[in-house]
Scaffold this motif. Structure first.
Motif, PDB file in Angstrom:
ATOM      1  N   ASP A 235     -43.525   6.794  -6.294  1.00  0.00           N
ATOM      2  CA  ASP A 235     -42.650   6.594  -5.139  1.00  0.00           C
ATOM      3  C   ASP A 235     -41.468   5.680  -5.465  1.00  0.00           C
ATOM      4  N   HIS A 236     -41.743   4.469  -5.904  1.00  0.00           N
ATOM      5  CA  HIS A 236     -40.683   3.491  -6.169  1.00  0.00           C
ATOM      6  C   HIS A 236     -39.864   3.820  -7.413  1.00  0.00           C
ATOM      7  N   PRO A 237     -40.460   4.193  -8.545  1.00  0.00           N
ATOM      8  CA  PRO A 237     -39.637   4.557  -9.708  1.00  0.00           C
ATOM      9  C   PRO A 237     -38.676   5.711  -9.433  1.00  0.00           C
ATOM     10  N   LEU A 238     -39.137   6.739  -8.700  1.00  0.00           N
ATOM     11  CA  LEU A 238     -38.250   7.867  -8.402  1.00  0.00           C
ATOM     12  C   LEU A 238     -37.144   7.462  -7.431  1.00  0.00           C
ATOM     13  N   ALA A 239     -37.446   6.529  -6.523  1.00  0.00           N
ATOM     14  CA  ALA A 239     -36.425   6.058  -5.588  1.00  0.00           C
ATOM     15  C   ALA A 239     -35.293   5.357  -6.320  1.00  0.00           C
ATOM     16  N   ALA A 240     -35.617   4.746  -7.463  1.00  0.00           N
ATOM     17  CA  ALA A 240     -34.587   4.064  -8.253  1.00  0.00           C
ATOM     18  C   ALA A 240     -33.721   5.052  -9.033  1.00  0.00           C
ATOM     19  N   LEU A 241     -34.209   6.291  -9.210  1.00  0.00           N
ATOM     20  CA  LEU A 241     -33.489   7.285 -10.004  1.00  0.00           C
ATOM     21  C   LEU A 241     -32.826   8.368  -9.174  1.00  0.00           C
ATOM     22  N   LEU A 242     -33.405   8.663  -8.007  1.00  0.00           N
ATOM     23  CA  LEU A 242     -32.974   9.804  -7.204  1.00  0.00           C
ATOM     24  C   LEU A 242     -32.486   9.346  -5.829  1.00  0.00           C
ATOM     25  N   PRO A 243     -31.762  10.225  -5.129  1.00  0.00           N
ATOM     26  CA  PRO A 243     -31.374   9.893  -3.749  1.00  0.00           C
ATOM     27  C   PRO A 243     -32.564   9.805  -2.798  1.00  0.00           C
ATOM     28  N   LEU A 244     -33.704  10.420  -3.183  1.00  0.00           N
ATOM     29  CA  LEU A 244     -34.913  10.403  -2.363  1.00  0.00           C
ATOM     30  C   LEU A 244     -35.988   9.562  -3.029  1.00  0.00           C
ATOM     31  N   SER A 245     -36.868   8.994  -2.227  1.00  0.00           N
ATOM     32  CA  SER A 245     -38.026   8.302  -2.782  1.00  0.00           C
ATOM     33  C   SER A 245     -39.057   9.331  -3.246  1.00  0.00           C
ATOM     34  N   GLY A 246     -40.013   8.865  -4.048  1.00  0.00           N
ATOM     35  CA  GLY A 246     -41.061   9.755  -4.520  1.00  0.00           C
ATOM     36  C   GLY A 246     -41.899  10.309  -3.388  1.00  0.00           C
ATOM     37  N   HIS A 247     -42.126   9.498  -2.338  1.00  0.00           N
ATOM     38  CA  HIS A 247     -42.969   9.973  -1.237  1.00  0.00           C
ATOM     39  C   HIS A 247     -42.243  11.033  -0.407  1.00  0.00           C
ATOM     40  N   SER A 248     -40.948  10.844  -0.193  1.00  0.00           N
ATOM     41  CA  SER A 248     -40.186  11.879   0.513  1.00  0.00           C
ATOM     42  C   SER A 248     -40.170  13.169  -0.292  1.00  0.00           C
ATOM     43  N   LEU A 249     -40.012  13.030  -1.627  1.00  0.00           N
ATOM     44  CA  LEU A 249     -40.041  14.204  -2.489  1.00  0.00           C
ATOM     45  C   LEU A 249     -41.410  14.872  -2.437  1.00  0.00           C
ATOM     46  N   LYS A 250     -42.471  14.064  -2.347  1.00  0.00           N
ATOM     47  CA  LYS A 250     -43.816  14.622  -2.204  1.00  0.00           C
ATOM     48  C   LYS A 250     -43.900  15.532  -0.989  1.00  0.00           C
ATOM     49  N   HIS A 251     -43.338  15.084   0.146  1.00  0.00           N
ATOM     50  CA  HIS A 251     -43.362  15.916   1.352  1.00  0.00           C
ATOM     51  C   HIS A 251     -42.633  17.235   1.117  1.00  0.00           C
ATOM     52  N   LEU A 252     -41.454  17.179   0.492  1.00  0.00           N
ATOM     53  CA  LEU A 252     -40.672  18.395   0.289  1.00  0.00           C
ATOM     54  C   LEU A 252     -41.364  19.364  -0.662  1.00  0.00           C
ATOM     55  N   LEU A 253     -41.976  18.841  -1.719  1.00  0.00           N
ATOM     56  CA  LEU A 253     -42.706  19.701  -2.647  1.00  0.00           C
ATOM     57  C   LEU A 253     -43.934  20.318  -1.974  1.00  0.00           C
ATOM     58  N   SER A 254     -44.604  19.540  -1.126  1.00  0.00           N
ATOM     59  CA  SER A 254     -45.764  20.061  -0.400  1.00  0.00           C
ATOM     60  C   SER A 254     -45.348  21.144   0.585  1.00  0.00           C
ATOM     61  N   VAL A 255     -44.213  20.950   1.248  1.00  0.00           N
ATOM     62  CA  VAL A 255     -43.687  21.986   2.149  1.00  0.00           C
ATOM     63  C   VAL A 255     -43.407  23.260   1.359  1.00  0.00           C
ATOM     64  N   ALA A 256     -42.793  23.105   0.183  1.00  0.00           N
ATOM     65  CA  ALA A 256     -42.508  24.278  -0.652  1.00  0.00           C
ATOM     66  C   ALA A 256     -43.798  24.987  -1.057  1.00  0.00           C
ATOM     67  N   ALA A 257     -44.831  24.217  -1.387  1.00  0.00           N
ATOM     68  CA  ALA A 257     -46.116  24.810  -1.766  1.00  0.00           C
ATOM     69  C   ALA A 257     -46.694  25.632  -0.621  1.00  0.00           C
ATOM     70  N   THR A 258     -46.680  25.091   0.585  1.00  0.00           N
ATOM     71  CA  THR A 258     -47.224  25.828   1.731  1.00  0.00           C
ATOM     72  C   THR A 258     -46.364  27.046   2.063  1.00  0.00           C
ATOM     73  N   ALA A 259     -45.053  26.918   1.851  1.00  0.00           N
ATOM     74  CA  ALA A 259     -44.165  28.049   2.122  1.00  0.00           C
ATOM     75  C   ALA A 259     -44.453  29.210   1.172  1.00  0.00           C
ATOM     76  N   VAL A 260     -44.785  28.903  -0.079  1.00  0.00           N
ATOM     77  CA  VAL A 260     -45.119  29.954  -1.049  1.00  0.00           C
ATOM     78  C   VAL A 260     -46.370  30.714  -0.588  1.00  0.00           C
ATOM     79  N   VAL A 261     -47.381  29.976  -0.109  1.00  0.00           N
ATOM     80  CA  VAL A 261     -48.614  30.618   0.369  1.00  0.00           C
ATOM     81  C   VAL A 261     -48.324  31.513   1.569  1.00  0.00           C
ATOM     82  N   VAL A 262     -47.597  30.977   2.552  1.00  0.00           N
ATOM     83  CA  VAL A 262     -47.311  31.751   3.758  1.00  0.00           C
ATOM     84  C   VAL A 262     -46.429  32.959   3.422  1.00  0.00           C
ATOM     85  N   ALA A 263     -45.470  32.771   2.523  1.00  0.00           N
ATOM     86  CA  ALA A 263     -44.603  33.891   2.139  1.00  0.00           C
ATOM     87  C   ALA A 263     -45.422  35.022   1.522  1.00  0.00           C
ATOM     88  N   TRP A 264     -46.418  34.666   0.701  1.00  0.00           N
ATOM     89  CA  TRP A 264     -47.263  35.708   0.109  1.00  0.00           C
ATOM     90  C   TRP A 264     -48.066  36.427   1.189  1.00  0.00           C
TER      91      TRP A 264
END
Length: 272
Positions: A217-246
């Motif tokens: 969370d904190h290391p990624l926040a220092a490198l990216l515009p988003l924190s690691g935890h926010s990125l976790k949410h977006l990646l998890s949303v993408a994962a669920t979207a792949v399942v529903v799309a299938w």
């Protein structure tokens, strides 16, 4: 001989579950990380504290509503009937995750975290039951109910300990690990279509990346515009979207096959 060997392999998921359960018991309690609630996202925008962590949950609601809209009308079709009770729990869990996780991130503490972890556990239980129903071609209602109760128990087990200054995450984490392991194993054993295995494999890969982002969370926040935890949410949303799309694609293909006009038989027309 080959059929007998493959039949024996069908016991592998149960054996793996038992071994992991025993290993979890022997391991001893798994405590929540210290300073778990000290997330990197401290931005307040439009009066919303921790705004990126809060708003990044809205995608779960979008995926859930899309899935319920497209799949519910086809819940009794041959393509969805067996797995639908599990997938329905999965989608409802996603919808509740959007609300519960947003509520938690507004003011993170253990009391609000309960309402974040409960729907996540239910979504995991539902996905596991849905895939089981698809693979076994058995209606997943009973399995989904049992896993749902186990999911609730696991979160309440942690919360009860947290109220006393401890907390044991073993049941909650075990369910997530089993979801990651059993889904591809079942799909391989029951020879599910290659496209389905690839879709679920991609989804599980995205979720694994999400867990890594959560830990960074904190290391990624220092490198990216988003924190690691926010990125976790977006990646998890993408994962669920792949399942529903299938699932939506599978349902659409089934409907197209059902409504496709049949070609006339060469001997079906006679002239007199």
């Amino acid at each position: 001989m080959e059929r007998c060997s493959r039949h024996r392999l069908h016991h592998l998921p149960l054996l793996l579950s038992l071994l992991l359960g025993i290993a979890t018991l022997l391991h001893g309690p798994i405590a929540q990380l210290e300073n778990y609630h000290a997330f990197a996202d401290q931005l307040t925008l439009l009066g919303i504290p921790h705004c990126a962590d809060v708003l990044s949950n809205l995608g779960f609601a979008g995926v859930a509503l899309w899935g319920l809209w497209r799949l519910t009308p086809a819940r009794r079709t041959a393509e969805l009937a067996a797995g639908w009770p599990g997938y329905a729990l999965f989608l409802v869990g996603l919808l509740l995750t959007a609300a519960g996780s947003s509520w938690y991130h507004l003011a993170p503490d253990d009391h609000r975290l309960l309402w974040d972890r409960l729907p996540i556990a239910l979504a995991s239980a539902g996905l596991l039951a849905g895939v089981w129903g698809d693979c076994r071609q058995r209606r997943s209602a009973g399995f989904a109910a049992g896993l749902g109760l186990a999911a609730i128990f696991g979160v309440l087990w942690w919360y009860g300990g947290a109220l006393q200054g401890g907390g044991d995450l073993r049941p909650y984490l075990l369910l997530q690990v089993l979801t990651m392991l059993l889904i591809p194993l079942w799909q391989w054993l029951y020879r599910r279509p290659r496209g389905e295995r690839l879709a679920f494999g991609a989804a599980l890969g995205l979720y694994a990346l999400a867990k890594v982002a959560e830990l960074l969370d904190h290391p990624l926040a220092a490198l990216l515009p988003l924190s690691g935890h926010s990125l976790k949410h977006l990646l998890s949303v993408a994962a669920t979207a792949v399942v529903v799309a299938w699932l939506v694609r599978r349902r659409t293909a089934a409907l197209a096959a059902d409504t496709a006009p049949m070609a006339p038989s060469p001997t079906g027309t006679h002239f007199h």
